[in-house]
Scaffold this motif. Structure first.
Motif, mmCIF file in Angstrom:
data_model
loop_
_atom_site.group_PDB
_atom_site.id
_atom_site.type_symbol
_atom_site.label_atom_id
_atom_site.label_comp_id
_atom_site.label_asym_id
_atom_site.label_seq_id
_atom_site.Cartn_x
_atom_site.Cartn_y
_atom_site.Cartn_z
ATOM 1 N N LEU A 101 2.777 -2.073 19.093
ATOM 2 C CA LEU A 101 3.013 -1.701 17.555
ATOM 3 C C LEU A 101 2.459 -3.186 16.847
ATOM 4 N N ALA A 102 2.614 -4.216 17.354
ATOM 5 C CA ALA A 102 2.051 -5.586 16.765
ATOM 6 C C ALA A 102 0.528 -5.196 16.333
ATOM 7 N N ARG A 103 -0.281 -4.610 17.584
ATOM 8 C CA ARG A 103 -1.769 -4.378 17.353
ATOM 9 C C ARG A 103 -1.952 -3.350 16.326
ATOM 10 N N MET A 104 -0.989 -2.223 16.221
ATOM 11 C CA MET A 104 -1.134 -1.174 15.337
ATOM 12 C C MET A 104 -1.109 -1.716 13.824
ATOM 13 N N ARG A 105 0.231 -2.744 13.624
ATOM 14 C CA ARG A 105 0.379 -3.464 12.358
ATOM 15 C C ARG A 105 -0.844 -4.116 11.817
ATOM 16 N N GLN A 106 -1.471 -4.800 12.961
ATOM 17 C CA GLN A 106 -2.726 -5.809 12.472
ATOM 18 C C GLN A 106 -3.839 -4.777 12.156
ATOM 19 N N THR A 107 -4.021 -3.773 12.900
ATOM 20 C CA THR A 107 -5.224 -2.781 12.436
ATOM 21 C C THR A 107 -5.028 -2.141 11.098
ATOM 22 N N ILE A 108 -3.723 -1.652 10.773
ATOM 23 C CA ILE A 108 -3.480 -1.321 9.525
ATOM 24 C C ILE A 108 -3.758 -2.325 8.463
ATOM 25 N N GLY A 109 -3.181 -3.556 8.894
ATOM 26 C CA GLY A 109 -3.217 -4.685 7.483
ATOM 27 C C GLY A 109 -4.978 -4.970 7.469
ATOM 28 N N ALA A 110 -5.626 -4.779 8.434
ATOM 29 C CA ALA A 110 -7.033 -5.077 8.284
ATOM 30 C C ALA A 110 -7.867 -4.130 7.476
ATOM 31 N N ALA A 111 -7.376 -2.683 7.768
ATOM 32 C CA ALA A 111 -8.052 -1.748 7.103
ATOM 33 C C ALA A 111 -7.401 -1.879 5.539
ATOM 34 N N MET A 112 -6.261 -2.175 5.476
ATOM 35 C CA MET A 112 -5.795 -2.175 3.914
ATOM 36 C C MET A 112 -6.383 -3.497 3.266
ATOM 37 N N ALA A 113 -6.315 -4.639 3.962
ATOM 38 C CA ALA A 113 -7.148 -5.865 3.457
ATOM 39 C C ALA A 113 -8.637 -5.384 3.060
ATOM 40 N N ARG A 114 -9.422 -4.678 3.774
ATOM 41 C CA ARG A 114 -10.882 -4.359 3.505
ATOM 42 C C ARG A 114 -11.026 -3.597 2.539
ATOM 43 N N SER A 115 -10.019 -2.339 2.447
ATOM 44 C CA SER A 115 -9.890 -1.463 1.149
ATOM 45 C C SER A 115 -9.682 -2.191 -0.205
ATOM 46 N N LYS A 116 -8.607 -3.038 -0.233
ATOM 47 C CA LYS A 116 -8.355 -3.885 -1.536
ATOM 48 C C LYS A 116 -9.615 -4.642 -2.039
ATOM 49 N N ARG A 117 -10.377 -5.184 -0.842
ATOM 50 C CA ARG A 117 -11.302 -6.235 -1.121
ATOM 51 C C ARG A 117 -12.822 -5.659 -1.467
ATOM 52 N N GLU A 118 -12.925 -4.482 -0.858
ATOM 53 C CA GLU A 118 -14.343 -3.687 -1.289
ATOM 54 C C GLU A 118 -14.026 -2.349 -2.114
ATOM 55 N N ILE A 119 -12.940 -1.897 -2.225
ATOM 56 C CA ILE A 119 -12.921 -0.633 -2.992
ATOM 57 C C ILE A 119 -12.269 -1.078 -4.404
ATOM 58 N N PRO A 120 -13.177 -0.849 -5.603
ATOM 59 C CA PRO A 120 -12.733 -0.903 -7.107
ATOM 60 C C PRO A 120 -11.312 0.169 -7.330
ATOM 61 N N HIS A 121 -10.231 -0.035 -6.891
ATOM 62 C CA HIS A 121 -9.301 0.835 -7.075
ATOM 63 C C HIS A 121 -9.060 1.120 -8.653
ATOM 64 N N TYR A 122 -8.725 2.480 -8.971
ATOM 65 C CA TYR A 122 -7.918 2.747 -10.370
ATOM 66 C C TYR A 122 -6.883 3.496 -9.990
ATOM 67 N N TYR A 123 -5.820 3.288 -10.938
ATOM 68 C CA TYR A 123 -4.565 3.951 -10.612
ATOM 69 C C TYR A 123 -4.001 4.962 -11.909
ATOM 70 N N LEU A 124 -3.473 5.998 -11.400
ATOM 71 C CA LEU A 124 -3.152 7.039 -12.446
ATOM 72 C C LEU A 124 -1.802 7.479 -12.055
ATOM 73 N N ALA A 125 -0.884 7.914 -12.951
ATOM 74 C CA ALA A 125 0.386 8.511 -12.682
ATOM 75 C C ALA A 125 0.894 9.324 -13.862
#
Length: 353
Positions: free
Chosen positions: A136-160
């Motif tokens: 689980l620690a490795r899974m958490r690290q993998t999820i964290g790395a993917a999300m960090a990359r997403s926020k770093r590289e993808i220009p998000h916009y949000y709607l609700a």
């Protein structure tokens, strides 16, 4: 070795399900690999004969490594491998039989505890071989790395937007009243189907970002975020969600959740999602803004259904409302198209039939 996540670089081969000389067809499970998401069944995407195994169990190799060679039997019909023989006297429910096929369990080796010794889903679940506990620690690290990359590289916009679910919930109650208990629908399946159909109207959101450009997908494979009991989460695909009936989609969803919890996910289910849906309503939150999972370009969130005052035909009424959110990649779409998508989801839920 398949790529089963944006930040997966290697996998460990656990074992082979087929041996040299065996005939295989598209969709057959040929091997099992261990990844940060746990143990995953690797599918065959071509038919032929398994010619040679190149990687032995226990070896950790980079993604893209050739694991085995399959000889193409061009022009020669490939007969499917014989199914495991199930004696005619074997008593097993259709649901248990489907689960056994999905989990690779031979029903002939399962002891039934149902009426007259019938095999139930619970019997099949108990017969699943014990699998190693995931890191689980490795899974958490993998999820964290993917999300960090997403926020770093993808220009998000949000709607609700809030959506009135009165018609949808009324229709669902009536529909479930005429269905057998085992075939009743969960309200979440309506949300998944609405998202899948809305993507036909706004296809820019049903795509992946590859090679510096948007690559639209003709098929709608909705990834569903599913939490694991021991922690972590995965988001495997419900294939062709826009084409499945609600009944079939409900069955596919139940099967997917079952295999997430017990093991037995297929490699295509982790590599194929074209968009992800996440719902935290059961956890009590009203609004969830997700982070896009690369290489996808959008994620849809749903919160808890709450009763609120709502204007209906000039009158104030109490209605069940859900907040639908969209997190999208500004390189692939803009707020105008994102708004059209959420409006389509709302419109579809107003006409659930």
């Amino acid at each position: 070795m398949p790529i089963l996540g944006a930040d997966m670089t290697a996998g460990t081969l656990i074992g082979w399900r087929k041996q040299p000389g065996d005939t295989v067809k598209r969709g057959d499970i040929i091997a099992e690999v261990e990844t940060d998401k746990g143990l995953i069944d690797v599918e065959v995407f071509v038919g032929g004969v398994l010619e040679k195994i190149l990687v032995q169990p226990g070896a950790t190799v980079p993604t893209g490594t050739v694991l085995a060679l399959i000889r193409d039997e061009a022009g020669v019909p490939v007969a499917p491998p014989p199914a495991a023989p199930v004696p005619a006297r074997l008593r097993i429910s259709p649901a248990a039989k489907r689960l056994a096929e999905a989990l690779g369990v031979d029903p002939a080796l399962v002891s039934g505890t149902g009426p007259d010794g019938a095999i139930t889903r619970e019997d099949v679940e108990r017969a699943v071989p014990a699998r190693p506990r995931m890191d689980l620690a490795r899974m958490r690290q993998t999820i964290g790395a993917a999300m960090a990359r997403s926020k770093r590289e993808i220009p998000h916009y949000y709607l609700a937007t809030p959506i009135d679910l009165h018609r949808a919930m009324t229709w669902l109650a009536a529909e479930n009243a005429r269905r057998p208990v085992t075939e009743r629908l969960l309200y979440g399946v309506l949300l998944i189907k609405a998202v899948a159909l809305a993507l036909r109207e706004v296809p820019e959101l049903n795509a992946v970002w590859k090679g510096g450009q948007v690559v639209p997908s003709e098929a709608v494979h909705v990834g569903v975020a599913i939490s694991l009991r021991q922690g972590g989460l995965v988001a495997p695909a419900l294939h062709d969600a826009d084409r499945q009936s609600l009944g079939d989609l409900m069955q596919s969803f139940r099967d997917l959740v079952q295999r997430v919890r017990t093991g037995g996910l297929r490699s295509s289910e982790l590599s194929d999602p074209t968009i992800t849906v996440t719902s935290l309503g059961e956890q009590g939150v009203e609004t969830v803004f997700g982070i896009i999972y690369p290489p996808q370009v959008a994620i849809v969130g749903f919160g808890r259904v709450v009763e609120r005052p709502w204007a209906v035909d000039g009158q104030v009424a109490i209605r069940p409302l859900v907040t639908a959110t969209l997190s999208a990649d500004h390189r692939a779409s803009d707020g105008h198209r994102g708004s059209r998508f959420l409006a389509a989801v709302d419109r579809l839920l107003q006409d659930p039939a």
